[in-house]
Design a protein around this motif. Structure first.
Motif, PDB file in Angstrom:
ATOM      1  N   GLY A  50     -11.539  -3.219   9.650  1.00  0.00           N
ATOM      2  CA  GLY A  50     -11.712  -2.582   8.658  1.00  0.00           C
ATOM      3  C   GLY A  50     -13.081  -2.833   8.008  1.00  0.00           C
ATOM      4  O   GLY A  50     -13.361  -2.366   6.794  1.00  0.00           O
ATOM      5  N   CYS A  51     -13.856  -3.956   8.276  1.00  0.00           N
ATOM      6  CA  CYS A  51     -15.261  -4.349   7.817  1.00  0.00           C
ATOM      7  C   CYS A  51     -14.981  -4.746   6.505  1.00  0.00           C
ATOM      8  O   CYS A  51     -15.756  -4.586   5.646  1.00  0.00           O
ATOM      9  N   MET A  52     -13.632  -5.426   6.050  1.00  0.00           N
ATOM     10  CA  MET A  52     -13.635  -5.984   4.498  1.00  0.00           C
ATOM     11  C   MET A  52     -13.784  -7.527   4.747  1.00  0.00           C
ATOM     12  O   MET A  52     -13.779  -8.148   3.964  1.00  0.00           O
ATOM     13  N   ASP A  53     -13.955  -8.003   5.995  1.00  0.00           N
ATOM     14  CA  ASP A  53     -14.264  -9.244   6.207  1.00  0.00           C
ATOM     15  C   ASP A  53     -14.898  -9.595   7.601  1.00  0.00           C
ATOM     16  O   ASP A  53     -15.002  -8.747   8.482  1.00  0.00           O
ATOM     17  N   LYS A  54     -15.605 -10.895   8.008  1.00  0.00           N
ATOM     18  CA  LYS A  54     -16.192 -11.168   9.368  1.00  0.00           C
ATOM     19  C   LYS A  54     -15.470 -12.188   9.652  1.00  0.00           C
ATOM     20  O   LYS A  54     -14.850 -13.155   9.093  1.00  0.00           O
ATOM     21  N   PRO A  55     -15.543 -12.208  11.189  1.00  0.00           N
ATOM     22  CA  PRO A  55     -14.863 -13.393  11.877  1.00  0.00           C
ATOM     23  C   PRO A  55     -15.572 -14.834  11.889  1.00  0.00           C
ATOM     24  O   PRO A  55     -16.878 -14.564  11.549  1.00  0.00           O
ATOM     25  N   SER A  56     -15.157 -15.678  12.016  1.00  0.00           N
ATOM     26  CA  SER A  56     -15.801 -17.157  11.916  1.00  0.00           C
ATOM     27  C   SER A  56     -16.459 -17.204  13.271  1.00  0.00           C
ATOM     28  O   SER A  56     -17.726 -17.701  13.147  1.00  0.00           O
ATOM     29  N   ARG A  79     -17.873   0.851   6.705  1.00  0.00           N
ATOM     30  CA  ARG A  79     -16.260   1.280   6.296  1.00  0.00           C
ATOM     31  C   ARG A  79     -16.388   2.839   5.882  1.00  0.00           C
ATOM     32  O   ARG A  79     -15.415   3.398   6.082  1.00  0.00           O
ATOM     33  N   ARG A  80     -17.101   3.015   5.037  1.00  0.00           N
ATOM     34  CA  ARG A  80     -17.277   4.186   4.179  1.00  0.00           C
ATOM     35  C   ARG A  80     -17.589   5.548   5.478  1.00  0.00           C
ATOM     36  O   ARG A  80     -16.784   6.470   5.041  1.00  0.00           O
ATOM     37  N   ASP A  81     -18.351   5.191   6.181  1.00  0.00           N
ATOM     38  CA  ASP A  81     -18.785   6.344   7.029  1.00  0.00           C
ATOM     39  C   ASP A  81     -17.732   6.609   8.397  1.00  0.00           C
ATOM     40  O   ASP A  81     -17.559   7.439   9.166  1.00  0.00           O
ATOM     41  N   LYS A  82     -17.235   5.362   8.835  1.00  0.00           N
ATOM     42  CA  LYS A  82     -16.440   5.500  10.196  1.00  0.00           C
ATOM     43  C   LYS A  82     -15.020   5.145  10.186  1.00  0.00           C
ATOM     44  O   LYS A  82     -14.242   5.459  11.166  1.00  0.00           O
ATOM     45  N   ILE A  83     -14.365   4.522   9.133  1.00  0.00           N
ATOM     46  CA  ILE A  83     -13.055   3.899   9.026  1.00  0.00           C
ATOM     47  C   ILE A  83     -12.183   4.738   7.925  1.00  0.00           C
ATOM     48  O   ILE A  83     -12.732   4.775   6.529  1.00  0.00           O
ATOM     49  N   GLY A  84     -11.148   5.348   8.022  1.00  0.00           N
ATOM     50  CA  GLY A  84     -10.128   5.660   7.225  1.00  0.00           C
ATOM     51  C   GLY A  84      -8.898   4.816   6.717  1.00  0.00           C
ATOM     52  O   GLY A  84      -8.417   4.507   7.691  1.00  0.00           O
ATOM     53  N   LEU A  85      -9.050   4.317   5.519  1.00  0.00           N
ATOM     54  CA  LEU A  85      -8.017   3.152   5.247  1.00  0.00           C
ATOM     55  C   LEU A  85      -6.842   3.664   4.548  1.00  0.00           C
ATOM     56  O   LEU A  85      -6.914   4.346   3.459  1.00  0.00           O
ATOM     57  N   ILE A  86      -5.791   3.367   4.802  1.00  0.00           N
ATOM     58  CA  ILE A  86      -4.301   3.542   4.474  1.00  0.00           C
ATOM     59  C   ILE A  86      -3.792   2.352   3.849  1.00  0.00           C
ATOM     60  O   ILE A  86      -3.386   1.497   4.965  1.00  0.00           O
ATOM     61  N   PHE A  87      -3.308   2.078   2.733  1.00  0.00           N
ATOM     62  CA  PHE A  87      -2.689   0.969   2.315  1.00  0.00           C
ATOM     63  C   PHE A  87      -1.278   1.098   1.829  1.00  0.00           C
ATOM     64  O   PHE A  87      -0.710   2.249   1.571  1.00  0.00           O
ATOM     65  N   GLN A  88      -0.396  -0.019   2.131  1.00  0.00           N
ATOM     66  CA  GLN A  88       1.108   0.053   1.730  1.00  0.00           C
ATOM     67  C   GLN A  88       1.007   0.469   0.100  1.00  0.00           C
ATOM     68  O   GLN A  88       1.913   1.022  -0.227  1.00  0.00           O
ATOM     69  N   GLN A  89       0.142  -0.185  -0.578  1.00  0.00           N
ATOM     70  CA  GLN A  89       0.253  -0.110  -2.091  1.00  0.00           C
ATOM     71  C   GLN A  89      -0.330   1.028  -2.644  1.00  0.00           C
ATOM     72  O   GLN A  89      -0.681   1.233  -4.080  1.00  0.00           O
ATOM     73  N   PHE A  90      -0.932   1.853  -2.000  1.00  0.00           N
ATOM     74  CA  PHE A  90      -1.678   3.251  -2.202  1.00  0.00           C
ATOM     75  C   PHE A  90      -3.011   3.006  -2.976  1.00  0.00           C
ATOM     76  O   PHE A  90      -3.990   3.670  -2.253  1.00  0.00           O
ATOM     77  N   HIS A  91      -3.060   2.364  -3.781  1.00  0.00           N
ATOM     78  CA  HIS A  91      -4.489   2.102  -4.694  1.00  0.00           C
ATOM     79  C   HIS A  91      -4.998   3.463  -5.005  1.00  0.00           C
ATOM     80  O   HIS A  91      -6.450   3.700  -4.891  1.00  0.00           O
ATOM     81  N   LEU A  92      -4.157   4.174  -5.701  1.00  0.00           N
ATOM     82  CA  LEU A  92      -4.790   5.516  -6.259  1.00  0.00           C
ATOM     83  C   LEU A  92      -5.172   5.105  -7.815  1.00  0.00           C
ATOM     84  O   LEU A  92      -4.729   4.337  -8.423  1.00  0.00           O
ATOM     85  N   VAL A  93      -6.254   6.265  -8.211  1.00  0.00           N
ATOM     86  CA  VAL A  93      -6.644   5.720  -9.569  1.00  0.00           C
ATOM     87  C   VAL A  93      -5.797   6.484 -10.372  1.00  0.00           C
ATOM     88  O   VAL A  93      -5.507   7.770 -10.305  1.00  0.00           O
ATOM     89  N   LYS A  94      -4.979   5.831 -11.426  1.00  0.00           N
ATOM     90  CA  LYS A  94      -3.744   6.317 -11.954  1.00  0.00           C
ATOM     91  C   LYS A  94      -4.118   7.363 -12.981  1.00  0.00           C
ATOM     92  O   LYS A  94      -3.387   8.378 -13.332  1.00  0.00           O
ATOM     93  N   TYR A  95      -5.531   7.642 -13.498  1.00  0.00           N
ATOM     94  CA  TYR A  95      -5.814   8.406 -14.499  1.00  0.00           C
ATOM     95  C   TYR A  95      -6.508  10.006 -13.909  1.00  0.00           C
ATOM     96  O   TYR A  95      -6.767  10.660 -14.565  1.00  0.00           O
TER      97      TYR A  95
END
Length: 231
Positions: A50-56, A79-95
């Motif tokens: 998901g382009c959030m980390d890089k391998p060693s 990550r912005r242009d090619k990947i759609g991320l779905i998380f267990q914890q949702f990470h929605l902006v509450k307001y």
């Protein structure tokens, strides 16, 4: 045609080897599940894909580009242009409303488009809940907002981390039906899960153990063998 390829991927955190010489390909349009016990490397693999980390060490080829060699800025763009991320914890902006949460993803990609965002919510059965805040939505509805948000920029890869982990049976079935529809439409899905029943819906299941690929299961062959009484 391969959309994603991991070549001899290893990831080390100090003395801990989270991934060890992982090799894997994901075909365009394939639905792949990743399973394994806690500490097996599932989250590390997801973060790298998901382009959030890089391998060693090793290479990660996504759509013909070795993202293991890219800068942090380029990884963010990928990550912005090619990947759609779905998380267990949702990470929605509450307001923000469900609609606005989807439009935030548009904002970081191009331009917010309310009509398009409403269509994305309608696609997951939430057009009538578009103006509701996350606190006014059930867990299943919040997860479907996450799916709409992940789809809004037409990603080439949908990456989901335990997408049914916080859901009851009814909502789990609803989310899986959305995934089945996406797969039929040609989307490429990589789903990290601990649930064998969720993994069975994928075409293949990669089982990780101690940071290594322990086995790869062809789910269609396994289902056929089970039906014929071989397994």
């Amino acid at each position: 045609m391969d959309l994603l390829e991991l070549r001899d991927i290893s990831k080390t955190y100090g003395s801990l080897k989270a991934l060890r010489d992982v090799n894997l390909t994901v075909r365009k349009g394939e639905w792949l599940a990743i399973m394994g016990p806690s500490g097996s490397g599932k989250t590390t693999m997801m973060n790298i894909i998901g382009c959030m980390d890089k391998p060693s060490t090793g290479d990660v080829i996504l759509d013909g580009v070795n993202i293991a060699k890219e800068s942090s800025k380029n990884l963010t763009t990928t990550r912005r242009d090619k990947i759609g991320l779905i998380f267990q914890q949702f990470h929605l902006v509450k307001y923000l409303s469900a609609l606005e949460n989807v439009m935030v993803a548009q904002y970081y990609h191009s331009m917010p488009d309310e009509k398009e965002a409403l269509e994305a919510l309608d696609r997951v059965g939430l057009a009538d809940r578009a103006r509701h805040l996350p606190s006014q939505l059930s867990g299943g509805e919040q997860q479907r907002v996450c799916i709409a948000r992940a789809l809004i920029n037409y990603p080439m890869l949908i990456l989901a981390d335990e997408p049914t982990g916080n859901l009851d049976e009814a909502n789990e079935s609803m989310v899986l039906e959305i995934f089945k529809t996406l797969h039929r439409e040609g989307s490429t899905l990589v789903v990290v899960t601990h649930d064998p029943e969720v993994a069975e819906d994928a075409q293949r299941t990669v089982v990780l153990e101690h940071g290594r690929v322990a086995r790869i299961i062809d789910n269609e062959e396994a289902a056929s063998a089970k039906k014929e009484g071989v397994l």
